[in-house]
Design a protein around this motif. Structure first.
Motif: not given
Length: 117
Positions: A84-85, A31-33, A73
């Motif tokens: 955050t990344k 998925d894109v996320d 998650e």
């Protein structure tokens, strides 16, 4: 959104068409996320398939089998939002520590427990 006059965008048929037309040995559909970690995960996954488990690599490539990659998650250190990344675990060990500290869990584990039964 699907309506009586306008069908939903055909994500699955387009994905399947792209997979059917690909000449790659392996395809990872995300998925894109989703953010694959750690760095160089492509090379690590390919090395694992080619060197450590030839029968799994054969099943995936020739018999059109799949390998499920776990998804997690990861929450911000304050526990109220998505990380955050720069807060993402950089290794399996860091992910395990994050799970033990309740900052990570299997994707949608508490929102959709039936999907993990």
């Amino acid at each position: 959104k699907t309506t009586k006059t306008k069908p939903a965008y055909p994500h699955n048929p387009l994905r399947n068409l792209a997979m059917d037309q690909s000449d790659a040995d392996y395809i990872v559909a995300l998925d894109v996320d989703f953010i694959p970690l750690p760095q160089n995960s492509y090379f690590k996954l390919r090395r694992t398939l080619n060197a450590r488990n030839a029968s799994l690599a054969h099943d995936i490539r020739v018999r059109k089998r799949i390998m499920v990659l776990p998804a997690f998650e990861v929450y911000a250190r304050n526990g109220t939002s998505v990380a955050t990344k720069d807060q993402l675990p950089a290794s399996k060990e860091e992910l395990y520590e994050s799970i033990q500290a309740n900052r990570s869990e299997s994707f949608r584990l508490h929102r959709y427990p039936a999907g993990h039964a």
